[in-house]
Design a protein around this motif. Structure first.
Motif, PDB file in Angstrom:
ATOM      1  N   ALA A 143       0.797  -1.336   0.011  1.00 49.86           N
ATOM      2  CA  ALA A 143       0.031   0.001  -0.096  1.00 49.86           C
ATOM      3  C   ALA A 143       0.729   1.240  -0.101  1.00 49.86           C
ATOM      4  CB  ALA A 143      -0.835   0.273   1.050  1.00 49.86           C
ATOM      5  N   ILE A 144       1.833   1.339   0.679  1.00 47.56           N
ATOM      6  CA  ILE A 144       3.058   2.344   0.860  1.00 47.56           C
ATOM      7  C   ILE A 144       3.413   2.635  -0.662  1.00 47.56           C
ATOM      8  CG2 ILE A 144       5.080   3.277   1.889  1.00 47.56           C
ATOM      9  CD1 ILE A 144       4.297   1.684   4.390  1.00 47.56           C
ATOM     10  N   SER A 145       3.951   1.459  -1.203  1.00 45.08           N
ATOM     11  CA  SER A 145       4.478   1.478  -2.704  1.00 45.08           C
ATOM     12  C   SER A 145       3.608   2.093  -3.583  1.00 45.08           C
ATOM     13  CB  SER A 145       5.056   0.161  -3.047  1.00 45.08           C
ATOM     14  OG  SER A 145       5.971  -0.109  -2.066  1.00 45.08           O
ATOM     15  N   ALA A 146       2.418   1.754  -3.520  1.00 43.48           N
ATOM     16  CA  ALA A 146       1.055   2.248  -4.454  1.00 43.48           C
ATOM     17  C   ALA A 146       0.985   3.489  -4.325  1.00 43.48           C
ATOM     18  CB  ALA A 146       0.106   1.328  -4.194  1.00 43.48           C
ATOM     19  N   ASN A 147       0.913   4.140  -3.087  1.00 44.17           N
ATOM     20  CA  ASN A 147       0.822   5.501  -2.579  1.00 44.17           C
ATOM     21  C   ASN A 147       2.286   6.615  -3.137  1.00 44.17           C
ATOM     22  OD1 ASN A 147       0.477   7.895  -1.276  1.00 44.17           O
ATOM     23  ND2 ASN A 147      -0.426   7.090   0.515  1.00 44.17           N
ATOM     24  N   VAL A 148       3.077   5.895  -3.165  1.00 44.54           N
ATOM     25  CA  VAL A 148       4.532   6.631  -3.453  1.00 44.54           C
ATOM     26  C   VAL A 148       4.263   6.772  -4.958  1.00 44.54           C
ATOM     27  CG1 VAL A 148       7.028   6.421  -3.611  1.00 44.54           C
ATOM     28  CG2 VAL A 148       5.847   6.177  -1.527  1.00 44.54           C
ATOM     29  N   ARG A 149       4.047   5.771  -5.741  1.00 45.99           N
ATOM     30  CA  ARG A 149       3.955   5.564  -7.204  1.00 45.99           C
ATOM     31  C   ARG A 149       3.047   6.425  -7.835  1.00 45.99           C
ATOM     32  NH1 ARG A 149       4.867   1.893 -11.422  1.00 45.99           N
ATOM     33  NH2 ARG A 149       4.250   2.937 -13.513  1.00 45.99           N
ATOM     34  N   LEU A 181       9.779  17.419  -6.845  1.00 46.45           N
ATOM     35  CA  LEU A 181      10.666  16.238  -6.340  1.00 46.45           C
ATOM     36  C   LEU A 181       9.499  15.662  -5.100  1.00 46.45           C
ATOM     37  CD1 LEU A 181      14.259  17.236  -5.987  1.00 46.45           C
ATOM     38  CD2 LEU A 181      13.294  15.985  -7.926  1.00 46.45           C
ATOM     39  N   LEU A 182       9.645  14.563  -5.228  1.00 44.75           N
ATOM     40  CA  LEU A 182       8.764  13.773  -3.961  1.00 44.75           C
ATOM     41  C   LEU A 182       9.735  13.401  -2.620  1.00 44.75           C
ATOM     42  CD1 LEU A 182       6.123  12.689  -2.971  1.00 44.75           C
ATOM     43  CD2 LEU A 182       6.684  10.596  -3.921  1.00 44.75           C
ATOM     44  N   ARG A 183       9.306  13.958  -1.776  1.00 42.40           N
ATOM     45  CA  ARG A 183      10.251  13.629  -0.622  1.00 42.40           C
ATOM     46  C   ARG A 183       9.445  12.977   0.476  1.00 42.40           C
ATOM     47  NH1 ARG A 183      12.758  18.843  -1.902  1.00 42.40           N
ATOM     48  NH2 ARG A 183      14.837  18.543  -2.321  1.00 42.40           N
ATOM     49  N   GLY A 184       9.755  12.100   1.309  1.00 46.95           N
ATOM     50  CA  GLY A 184       9.093  11.361   2.315  1.00 46.95           C
ATOM     51  C   GLY A 184       9.532  11.715   3.587  1.00 46.95           C
ATOM     52  N   ARG A 185       8.997  11.477   4.731  1.00 45.97           N
ATOM     53  CA  ARG A 185       9.347  11.673   6.130  1.00 45.97           C
ATOM     54  C   ARG A 185       8.462  10.976   7.058  1.00 45.97           C
ATOM     55  NH1 ARG A 185       8.345  17.312   9.163  1.00 45.97           N
ATOM     56  NH2 ARG A 185       8.520  15.650  10.766  1.00 45.97           N
ATOM     57  N   LEU A 186       9.170  10.723   8.196  1.00 43.53           N
ATOM     58  CA  LEU A 186       8.202   9.998   9.262  1.00 43.53           C
ATOM     59  C   LEU A 186       7.960  11.075  10.139  1.00 43.53           C
ATOM     60  CD1 LEU A 186       7.399   7.523  10.959  1.00 43.53           C
ATOM     61  CD2 LEU A 186       9.400   7.745  12.119  1.00 43.53           C
ATOM     62  N   TRP A 187       6.321  11.061  10.311  1.00 48.49           N
ATOM     63  CA  TRP A 187       5.806  12.055  11.168  1.00 48.49           C
ATOM     64  C   TRP A 187       5.207  11.169  12.558  1.00 48.49           C
ATOM     65  CZ3 TRP A 187       0.053  13.287  11.412  1.00 48.49           C
ATOM     66  CH2 TRP A 187      -0.151  14.412  12.248  1.00 48.49           C
ATOM     67  N   ASP A 188       5.761  11.465  13.701  1.00 46.09           N
ATOM     68  CA  ASP A 188       5.352  10.872  14.847  1.00 46.09           C
ATOM     69  C   ASP A 188       5.259  11.816  16.003  1.00 46.09           C
ATOM     70  OD1 ASP A 188       5.262   8.864  16.600  1.00 46.09           O
ATOM     71  OD2 ASP A 188       7.508   8.326  16.983  1.00 46.09           O
ATOM     72  N   LEU A 189       4.179  11.791  16.719  1.00 46.27           N
ATOM     73  CA  LEU A 189       3.951  12.371  17.675  1.00 46.27           C
ATOM     74  C   LEU A 189       4.659  12.236  19.108  1.00 46.27           C
ATOM     75  CD1 LEU A 189      -0.115  12.760  17.343  1.00 46.27           C
ATOM     76  CD2 LEU A 189       1.459  14.517  16.818  1.00 46.27           C
ATOM     77  N   SER A 190       5.026  13.197  19.717  1.00 47.35           N
ATOM     78  CA  SER A 190       5.784  13.031  20.905  1.00 47.35           C
ATOM     79  C   SER A 190       4.904  12.631  21.988  1.00 47.35           C
ATOM     80  CB  SER A 190       6.740  14.182  21.067  1.00 47.35           C
ATOM     81  OG  SER A 190       7.528  13.778  22.322  1.00 47.35           O
ATOM     82  N   LYS A 191       5.290  11.293  22.560  1.00 46.25           N
ATOM     83  CA  LYS A 191       4.316  10.828  23.824  1.00 46.25           C
ATOM     84  C   LYS A 191       2.878  11.105  23.373  1.00 46.25           C
ATOM     85  CE  LYS A 191       7.973  11.028  26.334  1.00 46.25           C
ATOM     86  NZ  LYS A 191       8.540   9.869  26.891  1.00 46.25           N
ATOM     87  N   ALA A 192       2.584  10.377  22.296  1.00 45.36           N
ATOM     88  CA  ALA A 192       1.175  10.484  21.754  1.00 45.36           C
ATOM     89  C   ALA A 192       0.088  10.096  22.576  1.00 45.36           C
ATOM     90  CB  ALA A 192       1.060   9.677  20.264  1.00 45.36           C
TER      91      ALA A 192
END
Length: 222
Positions: A143-149, A181-192
């Motif tokens: 699913a992640i690969s399809a989203n990127v594509r 350009l497509l750039r990806g990153r990890l979005w993580d909430l601190s102490k979510a």
């Protein structure tokens, strides 16, 4: 207006506190999946004293990683400072404050150069009293690969290289996307999960037990 399937339940949880166990209100955004609770509130409360005794008997200073005990204690005291925890308390003090209560063991996992504090709500039986009607469905690699594509196809790839099967094959890309350009990153909430209030009536289910390195005995936090 809030465009959310179960906005009343969402607002109630955010303003009045989220339940820790018992029925979890369905929100209508996750796939339905029934997982009934294996224990009731009464089962938990009747097991409270034995859970406390077993945890106190089993908690001892770490022989392999004594620094972990210090780090977990420091993390817990920092959470007291910011208002996420109250304490430390003795067992007798919590008996007076809460009546029957079930402590969750706090242990640490090293991730990179940091220690992540984890509270075990399986050992103290609390997780077995959760009554779920939905299940989180995390995306797999496909699913992640399809989203990127899809994003590459829409915004970055050359219009001449799009296959005929592309949903954008007949779409003229806006000039502003030229050279995008497509750039990806990890979005993580601190102490979510600590950013959400706990339902006040479930205080007896969220006690955390942490080894005090000075006394070499467990201390308890609400």
């Amino acid at each position: 207006t809030i465009n959310f399937p179960a906005k009343d339940e969402l607002i109630a949880c955010m303003s009045g506190g989220c339940p820790v166990c018992g029925p979890m209100p369905p929100m209508g955004v996750f796939p339905p999946r029934r997982r009934p609770a294996l224990r009731s509130f009464e089962d938990l409360w009747s097991s409270a004293r034995s859970v406390q005794d077993k945890l106190v008997e089993s908690m001892a200073p770490s022989a392999k990683d004594p620094e972990m005990d210090d780090e977990l204690w420091s993390t817990s005291m920092e959470e007291v400072k910011v208002g996420w925890l109250r304490g430390p308390f003795l067992r007798s003090e919590l008996d007076q404050r809460l009546g029957a209560w079930l402590p969750a063991r706090r242990f640490g996992v090293r991730q990179g150069g940091k220690t992540r504090a984890i509270d075990d709500f399986t050992e103290n039986l609390v997780n077995s009293a959760v009554d779920c009607f939905e299940s989180v469905d995390p995306a797999d690699v496909d699913a992640i690969s399809a989203n990127v594509r899809l994003h590459l196809d829409a915004l970055c790839s050359s219009s001449f290289s799009r296959p005929s099967s592309s949903p954008f094959s007949s779409v003229q890309r806006h000039p502003d996307h030229e050279g995008a350009l497509l750039r990806g990153r990890l979005w993580d909430l601190s102490k979510a999960y600590r950013q959400l209030a706990r339902k006040p009536g479930h205080a007896s289910f969220t006690v955390v037990a942490v080894l005090n390195p000075s006394t070499r005995q467990p201390a308890f936090f609400e």
